[in-house]
Scaffold this motif. Structure first.
Motif, PDB file in Angstrom:
ATOM      1  N   GLY A   5       0.828  -1.196   0.000  1.00 45.29           N
ATOM      2  CA  GLY A   5       0.000   0.000   0.000  1.00 45.29           C
ATOM      3  C   GLY A   5       0.860   1.242   0.000  1.00 45.29           C
ATOM      4  O   GLY A   5       2.072   1.195  -0.256  1.00 45.29           O
ATOM      5  N   HIS A   6       0.233   2.367   0.317  1.00 40.54           N
ATOM      6  CA  HIS A   6       0.924   3.655   0.352  1.00 40.54           C
ATOM      7  C   HIS A   6       0.512   4.410   1.610  1.00 40.54           C
ATOM      8  O   HIS A   6      -0.646   4.359   2.015  1.00 40.54           O
ATOM      9  CB  HIS A   6       0.570   4.495  -0.870  1.00 40.54           C
ATOM     10  CG  HIS A   6       1.073   3.933  -2.160  1.00 40.54           C
ATOM     11  ND1 HIS A   6       0.427   2.899  -2.814  1.00 40.54           N
ATOM     12  CD2 HIS A   6       2.163   4.241  -2.914  1.00 40.54           C
ATOM     13  CE1 HIS A   6       1.097   2.603  -3.922  1.00 40.54           C
ATOM     14  NE2 HIS A   6       2.145   3.395  -4.012  1.00 40.54           N
ATOM     15  N   GLU A   7       1.488   5.097   2.195  1.00 41.97           N
ATOM     16  CA  GLU A   7       1.146   5.997   3.291  1.00 41.97           C
ATOM     17  C   GLU A   7       0.815   7.362   2.693  1.00 41.97           C
ATOM     18  O   GLU A   7       1.598   7.919   1.922  1.00 41.97           O
ATOM     19  CB  GLU A   7       2.288   6.135   4.289  1.00 41.97           C
ATOM     20  CG  GLU A   7       1.932   7.085   5.440  1.00 41.97           C
ATOM     21  CD  GLU A   7       3.031   7.233   6.480  1.00 41.97           C
ATOM     22  OE1 GLU A   7       2.848   8.035   7.422  1.00 41.97           O
ATOM     23  OE2 GLU A   7       4.065   6.553   6.361  1.00 41.97           O
TER      24      GLU A   7
ATOM     25  N   ASN B  63      -4.143  -0.956  -4.037  1.00 43.17           N
ATOM     26  CA  ASN B  63      -3.441  -1.272  -2.780  1.00 43.17           C
ATOM     27  C   ASN B  63      -4.116  -0.593  -1.588  1.00 43.17           C
ATOM     28  O   ASN B  63      -5.098   0.137  -1.726  1.00 43.17           O
ATOM     29  CB  ASN B  63      -1.984  -0.834  -2.884  1.00 43.17           C
ATOM     30  CG  ASN B  63      -1.302  -1.371  -4.124  1.00 43.17           C
ATOM     31  OD1 ASN B  63      -0.803  -0.614  -4.933  1.00 43.17           O
ATOM     32  ND2 ASN B  63      -1.302  -2.689  -4.283  1.00 43.17           N
ATOM     33  N   LYS B  64      -3.531  -0.816  -0.418  1.00 42.35           N
ATOM     34  CA  LYS B  64      -4.050  -0.197   0.802  1.00 42.35           C
ATOM     35  C   LYS B  64      -3.573   1.249   0.914  1.00 42.35           C
ATOM     36  O   LYS B  64      -2.530   1.614   0.387  1.00 42.35           O
ATOM     37  CB  LYS B  64      -3.603  -0.992   2.031  1.00 42.35           C
ATOM     38  CG  LYS B  64      -4.185  -2.396   2.114  1.00 42.35           C
ATOM     39  CD  LYS B  64      -3.742  -3.086   3.405  1.00 42.35           C
ATOM     40  CE  LYS B  64      -4.295  -4.503   3.467  1.00 42.35           C
ATOM     41  NZ  LYS B  64      -5.775  -4.516   3.578  1.00 42.35           N
ATOM     42  N   ILE B  65      -4.343   2.046   1.657  1.00 41.82           N
ATOM     43  CA  ILE B  65      -3.942   3.410   1.956  1.00 41.82           C
ATOM     44  C   ILE B  65      -3.820   3.545   3.484  1.00 41.82           C
ATOM     45  O   ILE B  65      -4.739   3.198   4.221  1.00 41.82           O
ATOM     46  CB  ILE B  65      -4.947   4.452   1.395  1.00 41.82           C
ATOM     47  CG1 ILE B  65      -4.579   5.861   1.864  1.00 41.82           C
ATOM     48  CG2 ILE B  65      -6.381   4.105   1.784  1.00 41.82           C
ATOM     49  CD1 ILE B  65      -3.301   6.396   1.275  1.00 41.82           C
TER      50      ILE B  65
ATOM     51  N   CYS C 282      -6.276   3.142  -7.202  1.00 46.80           N
ATOM     52  CA  CYS C 282      -5.185   2.252  -6.808  1.00 46.80           C
ATOM     53  C   CYS C 282      -5.752   1.011  -6.120  1.00 46.80           C
ATOM     54  O   CYS C 282      -6.697   1.101  -5.328  1.00 46.80           O
ATOM     55  CB  CYS C 282      -4.227   3.002  -5.878  1.00 46.80           C
ATOM     56  SG  CYS C 282      -2.680   2.136  -5.596  1.00 46.80           S
TER      57      CYS C 282
ATOM     58  N   ASP D  21      -9.377  -1.723   2.663  1.00 42.51           N
ATOM     59  CA  ASP D  21      -8.124  -1.219   2.099  1.00 42.51           C
ATOM     60  C   ASP D  21      -7.642   0.042   2.809  1.00 42.51           C
ATOM     61  O   ASP D  21      -6.687   0.680   2.359  1.00 42.51           O
ATOM     62  CB  ASP D  21      -8.305  -0.917   0.606  1.00 42.51           C
ATOM     63  CG  ASP D  21      -8.532  -2.186  -0.213  1.00 42.51           C
ATOM     64  OD1 ASP D  21      -7.992  -3.232   0.182  1.00 42.51           O
ATOM     65  OD2 ASP D  21      -9.258  -2.117  -1.225  1.00 42.51           O
TER      66      ASP D  21
END
Length: 598
Positions: free
Chosen positions: A44-46, A97-99, A95, A131
């Protein structure tokens, strides 16, 4: 303008600026990837916030510092705006992925949860609650844990996950971990920076990973900036990482890591753990002892609270009868009860046993650290944060803290795991064998080299131990400087015997460089007359005068295929045979055992 008026105008101006930033949403988000170390996939992304561009407030540190100066409510207003902008920005990129979104426990408790991240709001953005990871950024120890837990559970019940940020930096991060049981733990970048050189940081991170394994928590290492740091945490089986090496914060989430990082993840080499100097020493539990006066059962909660209030470093207070401990009152337990509505009015005049843990951890001062460590790991997590009672002959003598115990155990683990040769400070038999077994366990092919000095004893007899020690130190330094310190292991098993465990493909060139360097350097340890002769004349064991050429190095090398060598015992035996063959060759020599080649 008078100074006081000017100051008031400045305060008013900064307040208006902050209000405008929040109301007009002149904030922006950037995203930094969080990578699965074992396969290179993006978890994911921070989401990180930035203030208005081309201003001092563009930096989040300045922005939140300003908000903090205006009070907690203003901090929470800014956090709420940041959270919404982060989610909305992330949603625009579709996106998969996770946030990870930052929020402090204090503000989470103040937020109207339906307004912040209601299911309708999330669905409208096209996001799935599963997510979204709420990343708790701890800033103070004053919040109510029981209420926070209820709020966290309300988010979990609809699919959100929880991460704890900067483990090791905050006020009570261990307790937060114990109380909230987050899905993810982020290790503070302080413990990652330079971990390839620092055995204490290595042991800290290793301990955190062990706790995480037992609590179903995923670990994220923050602040990874070099491949050497990444190699260490990868070999510690940490699952995720984040840092400039993997990707800088960018306005748009990335979809894959760089080719260099992909190549790194595909590489099978294991890192060499940093070495600790010093020898193992058995510590005394009394080193951890803190002399805290106990209270009797007649003491009121108000009296205990005053003791905590007057001593901020006091983590627990024991309760005893005639020097015999019967319970323990923790600061957190006391504060938790007193911060609740009418808590002090209801309990203040009552006996302190109301808040007492009547089953504290009580240990005798003679218990070993290893036994105490095993005991604590088998008990409830709160014993680590609340501390333990130390007794002597059954009577109370003081308290010990979980943090101090972890520190001592870390130092003991370092000493126990790294027996170093006192002359060269290179690892000895134990760490050599451990490193070989690590490579075999990971099914890594490597080259094991046994290095032995020729004609060293005659030199030692002729020139004395002091000069002999200098030669051994030269050999150790030459071997160390000739290899890749991140992936090639140099050990000293004693006397004039050294071990190289190489993963570098150019290991053979490195060995030849060592031999050439020693061939040039070794004669400088001899006298001018002996240099002219090319060696020394000395008596052998039978008393006969014998000529001994300059001391040289023989290296016996074996390519180790883990399918053929089940443990370090078989590796050592193969190296020994190769070394004997190398010593049959005159001068500096490298013998490569061919029977084990593919």
């Amino acid at each position: 303008m008078p100074l006081l008026s000017q100051l008031k105008n400045n305060i008013k101006g900064t307040t208006e600026t902050l209000n405008d930033i929040i109301s007009q949403r002149t904030l922006s988000s950037v995203f930094q990837p969080i990578i699965n170390i074992q396969n290179g996939n993006i978890l994911g992304h921070e989401g990180l916030i930035r203030g208005p561009v081309n201003t001092d407030l563009h930096a989040p540190l300045n922005l939140f510092k300003l908000a903090k100066s205006k009070g907690q409510n203003k901090v929470c207003d800014l956090e709420l705006a940041s959270l919404e902008i982060g989610l909305e920005s992330f949603a625009r990129y579709s996106c998969k992925n996770k946030i990870f979104i930052n929020v402090s426990p204090e503000c989470l408790l103040l937020f109207d949860e339906n307004k912040v991240v209601s299911l309708a709001y999330i669905e409208n953005l096209g996001l799935n609650p599963k997510d979204i990871v709420l990343e708790l950024t701890e800033s103070s120890p004053t919040f109510d844990y029981s209420t926070l837990y209820k709020v966290i559970e309300s988010y979990r019940n609809v699919g959100f996950q929880i991460a704890l940020d900067d483990l090791g930096e905050g006020y009570s991060s261990l307790r937060l971990w114990s109380e909230l049981r987050p899905e993810y733990i982020k290790i503070d970048k302080h413990f990652i920076h330079g971990i390839n050189f620092d055995p204490v940081k290595l042991q800290f991170v290793k301990s955190i990973q062990q706790i995480a394994d037992n609590s179903s928590t995923k670990v994220i290492a923050e602040g990874v900036e070099t491949e050497a740091e990444l190699a260490i945490i990868k070999d510690l089986n940490i699952e995720f990482c984040q840092g400039y090496l993997l990707g800088h914060p960018k306005p748009e989430p990335i979809h894959k890591v760089s080719e260099n990082i992909e190549h790194f993840f595909a590489r099978k080499t294991l890192s060499v753990f940093p070495k600790a100097s010093g020898s193992y020493k058995q510590s005394n539990l009394k080193k951890l002892l803190v002399k805290v006066p106990f209270v009797s059962t007649k003491a009121t909660n108000d009296e205990v609270y005053v003791s905590f209030d007057s001593n901020p470093k006091l983590f627990s207070i024991p309760v005893a009868k005639d020097d015999i401990p019967i319970g323990l009152i923790s600061r957190s337990s006391m504060i938790d009860r007193f911060v609740r509505p009418y808590g002090r009015e209801l309990y203040g005049k009552k006996s302190c046993v109301e808040f007492m843990d009547d089953k504290p951890l009580i240990v005798d001062a003679n218990i070993t650290f290893h036994a105490l460590s095993d005991l604590i790991t088998q008990m409830e997590p709160h014993h680590l944060t609340n501390g333990f009672i130390i007794t002597e002959n059954g009577k109370y003598i003081g308290l010990g803290s979980g943090h101090a115990l972890l520190r001592e155990i870390t130092e003991m683990q370092i000493s126990a795991a790294r027996y170093a040769n006192p002359l060269t400070l290179l690892p000895g038999n134990v760490p050599i064998n451990e490193h070989i077994d690590r490579l075999l366990e990971k099914k890594n092919i490597f080259w094991a080299c046994y290095c032995d000095l020729d004609n060293f004893k005659p030199f030692n007899d002729a020139y004395g131990f002091r000069h002999g020690d200098q030669v051994l130190q030269l050999v150790g330094e030459t071997l160390t400087k000739s290899v890749d310190a991140n992936f090639d292991f140099v050990g000293h098993i004693g006397g004039d015997d050294f071990i190289l465990i190489c993963q570098s493909e150019d290991w053979e060139d490195r060995c030849n460089y060592m031999l050439k360097h020693l061939e040039q350097t070794m004669p400088t340890f001899y006298s001018e007359d002996d240099r002219k002769m090319g060696g020394i004349k000395n008596e052998d064991r039978q008393g006969n005068k014998t000529f001994y050429p300059f001391s040289t190095l023989s290296i016996g090398a074996v390519k180790i295929d883990p399918e053929l060598f089940p443990s370090h015992y078989e590796v050592a035996a193969a190296m020994t045979v190769a070394k004997k063959e190398a010593k049959r060759i005159s001068g500096n020599s490298l013998f490569y055992e061919r029977r084990y080649r593919e």
